[in-house]
Design a protein around this motif. Structure first.
Motif, mmCIF file in Angstrom:
data_model
loop_
_atom_site.group_PDB
_atom_site.id
_atom_site.type_symbol
_atom_site.label_atom_id
_atom_site.label_comp_id
_atom_site.label_asym_id
_atom_site.label_seq_id
_atom_site.Cartn_x
_atom_site.Cartn_y
_atom_site.Cartn_z
ATOM 1 N N ALA A 94 -32.049 -7.369 21.127
ATOM 2 C CA ALA A 94 -33.172 -7.476 20.167
ATOM 3 C C ALA A 94 -33.628 -8.929 20.033
ATOM 4 O O ALA A 94 -34.832 -9.206 19.906
ATOM 5 C CB ALA A 94 -32.760 -6.921 18.811
ATOM 6 N N ILE A 95 -32.684 -9.883 20.090
ATOM 7 C CA ILE A 95 -33.069 -11.312 20.013
ATOM 8 C C ILE A 95 -33.903 -11.683 21.235
ATOM 9 O O ILE A 95 -34.932 -12.364 21.122
ATOM 10 C CB ILE A 95 -31.811 -12.227 19.930
ATOM 11 N N PHE A 96 -33.496 -11.210 22.404
ATOM 12 C CA PHE A 96 -34.240 -11.533 23.623
ATOM 13 C C PHE A 96 -35.663 -10.955 23.553
ATOM 14 O O PHE A 96 -36.640 -11.646 23.852
ATOM 15 C CB PHE A 96 -33.502 -11.007 24.860
ATOM 16 N N PHE A 97 -35.762 -9.698 23.080
ATOM 17 C CA PHE A 97 -37.098 -9.098 22.943
ATOM 18 C C PHE A 97 -37.915 -9.847 21.879
ATOM 19 O O PHE A 97 -39.123 -10.035 22.037
ATOM 20 C CB PHE A 97 -36.980 -7.616 22.568
ATOM 21 N N ALA A 98 -37.216 -10.254 20.817
ATOM 22 C CA ALA A 98 -37.904 -11.007 19.751
ATOM 23 C C ALA A 98 -38.471 -12.304 20.315
ATOM 24 O O ALA A 98 -39.604 -12.691 20.021
ATOM 25 C CB ALA A 98 -36.929 -11.308 18.621
ATOM 26 N N PRO A 151 -46.461 -8.103 14.399
ATOM 27 C CA PRO A 151 -45.275 -8.345 15.268
ATOM 28 C C PRO A 151 -44.172 -9.160 14.589
ATOM 29 O O PRO A 151 -43.063 -9.234 15.100
ATOM 30 C CB PRO A 151 -45.874 -9.108 16.455
ATOM 31 N N PHE A 152 -44.497 -9.774 13.430
ATOM 32 C CA PHE A 152 -43.558 -10.760 12.866
ATOM 33 C C PHE A 152 -42.175 -10.216 12.479
ATOM 34 O O PHE A 152 -41.171 -10.869 12.758
ATOM 35 C CB PHE A 152 -44.221 -11.495 11.685
ATOM 36 N N PRO A 153 -42.069 -9.016 11.855
ATOM 37 C CA PRO A 153 -40.709 -8.538 11.512
ATOM 38 C C PRO A 153 -39.838 -8.314 12.744
ATOM 39 O O PRO A 153 -38.614 -8.418 12.666
ATOM 40 C CB PRO A 153 -40.975 -7.198 10.808
ATOM 41 N N TYR A 154 -40.478 -8.046 13.884
ATOM 42 C CA TYR A 154 -39.707 -7.778 15.111
ATOM 43 C C TYR A 154 -39.261 -9.078 15.787
ATOM 44 O O TYR A 154 -38.507 -9.062 16.741
ATOM 45 C CB TYR A 154 -40.540 -6.902 16.068
ATOM 46 N N ILE A 155 -39.771 -10.193 15.256
ATOM 47 C CA ILE A 155 -39.360 -11.497 15.773
ATOM 48 C C ILE A 155 -38.097 -11.979 15.056
ATOM 49 O O ILE A 155 -37.284 -12.677 15.629
ATOM 50 C CB ILE A 155 -40.509 -12.533 15.580
ATOM 51 N N LEU A 156 -37.928 -11.583 13.780
ATOM 52 C CA LEU A 156 -36.774 -12.103 13.034
ATOM 53 C C LEU A 156 -35.998 -11.026 12.268
ATOM 54 O O LEU A 156 -34.792 -10.861 12.452
ATOM 55 C CB LEU A 156 -37.247 -13.196 12.067
ATOM 56 N N SER A 157 -36.704 -10.267 11.457
ATOM 57 C CA SER A 157 -36.017 -9.327 10.570
ATOM 58 C C SER A 157 -35.215 -8.271 11.344
ATOM 59 O O SER A 157 -34.041 -8.045 11.040
ATOM 60 C CB SER A 157 -37.063 -8.654 9.674
ATOM 61 N N LEU A 173 -40.851 -3.304 22.144
ATOM 62 C CA LEU A 173 -41.367 -3.084 23.509
ATOM 63 C C LEU A 173 -42.879 -2.869 23.493
ATOM 64 O O LEU A 173 -43.600 -3.360 24.365
ATOM 65 C CB LEU A 173 -40.668 -1.886 24.157
ATOM 66 N N GLY A 174 -43.341 -2.146 22.462
ATOM 67 C CA GLY A 174 -44.790 -1.914 22.322
ATOM 68 C C GLY A 174 -45.542 -3.231 22.195
ATOM 69 O O GLY A 174 -46.538 -3.473 22.886
ATOM 70 N N TRP A 175 -45.020 -4.120 21.330
ATOM 71 C CA TRP A 175 -45.673 -5.422 21.156
ATOM 72 C C TRP A 175 -45.613 -6.241 22.447
ATOM 73 O O TRP A 175 -46.553 -6.953 22.783
ATOM 74 C CB TRP A 175 -45.018 -6.202 20.004
ATOM 75 N N ILE A 176 -44.485 -6.144 23.174
ATOM 76 C CA ILE A 176 -44.370 -6.896 24.437
ATOM 77 C C ILE A 176 -45.448 -6.420 25.418
ATOM 78 O O ILE A 176 -46.127 -7.235 26.055
ATOM 79 C CB ILE A 176 -42.950 -6.750 25.047
ATOM 80 N N VAL A 177 -45.646 -5.103 25.496
ATOM 81 C CA VAL A 177 -46.660 -4.569 26.425
ATOM 82 C C VAL A 177 -48.062 -5.025 26.005
ATOM 83 O O VAL A 177 -48.839 -5.555 26.807
ATOM 84 C CB VAL A 177 -46.572 -3.023 26.492
#
Lengths: 339, 268
Positions: free
Chosen positions: B154-158, B215-221, B242-246
């Motif tokens: 999750a950190i790597f995706f964040a 996208p912000f909660p998926y970066i840290l929370s 993954l959705g945000w990455i795409v």
């Protein structure tokens, strides 16, 4: 595809073909003072600058061509379009059979742009680290990369400099390492923008010698832009003179010199004194003393006049020279400006 | 190029970029130590929240807070992004021209530089965490192998989400040289919507819903909640990451294509 022309039995390959190339920029224009600043903020005025206007030229494989002109002439803009960094506003460009603006991978393997004072070397690491990255990026095997580093390193006289941090290298050493990094993938087309800028005389000479060797060994085509006329005279058989985005001359440097200066200067030292009027009929005497004269003689009459001079006077020393090329080119720029 | 050769090429380029950038980052080790220390904001927030809830009967709640903010500290260390600043600098100084003339897109150079920096941060982060656990032994916990693994993924995706977001903004340099000012603008939603100043559970429902649509909660929370073993829908969180990455990848490709066309090779 590249354009191939057959002239008799000699195959001439046009590697760079430029037709009707233009580039214009829109830039903001601001009047001075507070009112000008506010106007600039509210209703910004822009003007269109035509950096390059309808250029046409072709360069053949293995040629070294000098690209000269005053500051702001459009040289760097043209070089940037030829290597695909910026997109032309109009016209057609083919470099090695590719449209540069598409930056095809195969095209990028064929070219290199080397800019004096602009560096790709990682500042705090030794050049060898950048070379290893470049080798990987260009898909070279370790053994091939090492072989090329050794080969080009020998040509550039670089050894332990490659393992010293870039920040600890002199400007000349850095430029040589830059050349190595830019040429590791062995490009066949080189765009050089002021490659000797800021280098001392010895370093300039070494860079020029290296470029001549690189051209001979790999048959590389080189387009060189420089304000140092020594770069042009020692490397280029052909020059393109550009100003205000237009080419004013395309031909050999010799022809240009002949065109710009139809006279040659002859300095003569005599063993006995002569009067100034004795030189009437030889040419324009621009310097005179009893034992010395400097005369401007028409190129077409040079041989016959020299023969007569040697026959009529007691000459102990004679020197024939052209006016300095920088002076001639400067006058040519001035001529273009006023035309 | 065959698939095997392609994979070998990608591996070789990745390895050489990471090793050279790691060597470079080690040259800047003092600076990296300072950056690691400057990421203490979650721990400052933790002390503030403990002051707000000093009631000892809330011990369990406090333990969760400890774990959450220490995890947030860890997540922040490995999601630091400065690509806007470095891209702007390279753009202005003309270094981007050299990168554009090489057969790999400059994106890989910037992302490898960030990843190398994260690797070089590891010892400093380890030291800071050790100090925290020595002085506050109650805060020490073991998330378990599964959550640890999921947390690091999750950190790597964040990191990817944050990097792509900043990369898209960096592309604005093609139109406006000083695009790094947008980084300061991004800091506001990042601070308040990512869960950095408070766990999202503490937010009013409406604000929480708004935050979760960004996208912000998926970066840290999200990664912090996995690591702190808080209640979180892991599958849903990963799908959103993954959705945000795409989405951001597609947007960055578009921005890159448009930007390069606009490029004027300033300073080069």
């Amino acid at each position: 595809m590249s354009i191939v022309l057959f002239v008799g039995i000699v195959e001439v390959m046009t590697l760079i073909s430029v037709r009707n190339l233009t580039k214009s920029y829109r830039i903001a224009k601001k009047s001075p003072g507070l009112v000008g600043t506010i106007k600039h903020l509210v209703a910004r005025k822009t003007i269109v600058i035509e950096a390059v206007k309808s250029l046409d030229f072709q360069i053949e494989q293995g040629e070294i061509v000098g690209f000269i002109g005053p500051n702001g002439a459009g040289k760097t803009t043209t070089l940037k379009m030829l290597c695909g960094l910026i997109h032309p506003t109009g016209g057609d460009v083919l470099v090695g059979g590719f449209e540069p603006r598409l930056r095809d991978t195969e095209f990028l393997h064929k070219i290199a742009l080397i800019m004096g004072q602009k560096q790709q070397l990682i500042w705090d690491l030794p050049p060898i680290d950048t070379l290893k990255v470049n080798a990987a990026v260009y898909g070279l095997s370790n053994s091939e990369a090492n072989r090329r580093i050794k080969e080009l390193g020998d040509m550039l006289q670089l050894e332990e400099e490659l393992t010293r941090p870039v920040r600890k290298l002199s400007l000349g050493e850095r430029m040589k390492a830059e050349l190595l990094a830019s040429l590791l993938h062995r490009p066949s087309i080189l765009f050089l923008d002021e490659p000797t800028l800021g280098l001392d005389l010895n370093a300039q000479i070494r860079v020029r010698e290296f470029l001549i060797n690189y051209n001979k060994i790999y048959g590389a085509t080189i387009l060189l832009s420089s304000h140092y006329m020594s770069d042009i005279t020692s490397l280029c058989s052909r020059v393109l003179v550009i100003d205000k985005g237009t080419i004013y001359y395309d031909g050999s440097l010799e022809d240009l010199t002949r065109r710009l200066s139809p006279y040659r200067g002859v300095k003569i030292k005599f063993s006995k004194p002569y009067l100034k009027n004795e030189f009437t009929g030889f040419g324009q005497v621009i310097e005179y003393s009893e034992y010395f004269a400097q005369i401007l003689i028409k190129r077409s009459e040079l041989t016959s006049k020299l023969y007569q001079l040697l026959k009529s006077f007691s000459v102990i020393d004679l020197e024939v020279s052209d006016p300095p090329i920088e002076e001639l080119i400067g006058e040519f720029y001035q001529e273009i400006k006023t035309s | 190029m065959t698939i095997k050769k392609r994979i070998s090429y990608i591996f070789k380029v990745t390895y050489s970029l990471l090793t050279s950038q790691y060597a470079l980052m080690l040259e800047y080790r003092a600076e990296i130590a300072l950056w690691a220390i400057s990421g203490l904001l979650p721990l400052i927030m933790l002390s503030l929240w403990l002051e707000v809830e000093p009631d000892k009967s809330q011990l369990l709640e406090n333990t969760n807070l400890y774990r959450y903010f220490i995890s947030a500290f860890l997540v922040r260390q490995f999601t630091a992004v400065w690509v806007m600043v470095s891209f702007e600098q390279d753009h202005i100084e003309g270094k981007l021209s050299t990168l554009l003339l090489q057969p790999i897109t400059p994106f890989w150079r910037y992302i490898s530089s960030h990843m190398a920096e994260q690797i070089s941060r590891l010892p400093f982060v380890f030291v800071i965490l050790s100090i925290i656990f020595i002085f506050v032994p109650n805060s020490l916990w073991w998330p378990g192998y599964q959550d640890l693994l999921l947390g690091f993924i999750a950190i790597f995706f964040a990191f990817l989400v944050r990097f792509l977001l900043h990369w898209i903004c960096a592309m604005l340099c093609f139109w406006n040289e000083r695009a790094s000012s947008i980084e300061r603008l991004l800091l506001i939603p990042y601070l308040f919507l990512s869960g950095l100043v408070a766990p999202l559970d503490k937010y009013p429902d409406l604000v929480k819903d708004i935050a979760l649509a960004t996208p912000f909660p998926y970066i840290l929370s999200f990664p912090s909640m996995i690591l702190s073993r808080s209640e979180v829908d892991i599958l849903n969180g990963f799908l959103f990451q993954l959705g945000w990455i795409v989405v951001l990848s597609l947007l960055s490709l578009f921005a890159w294509k448009m930007g390069v066309r606009k490029y004027s090779a300033m300073g080069a």
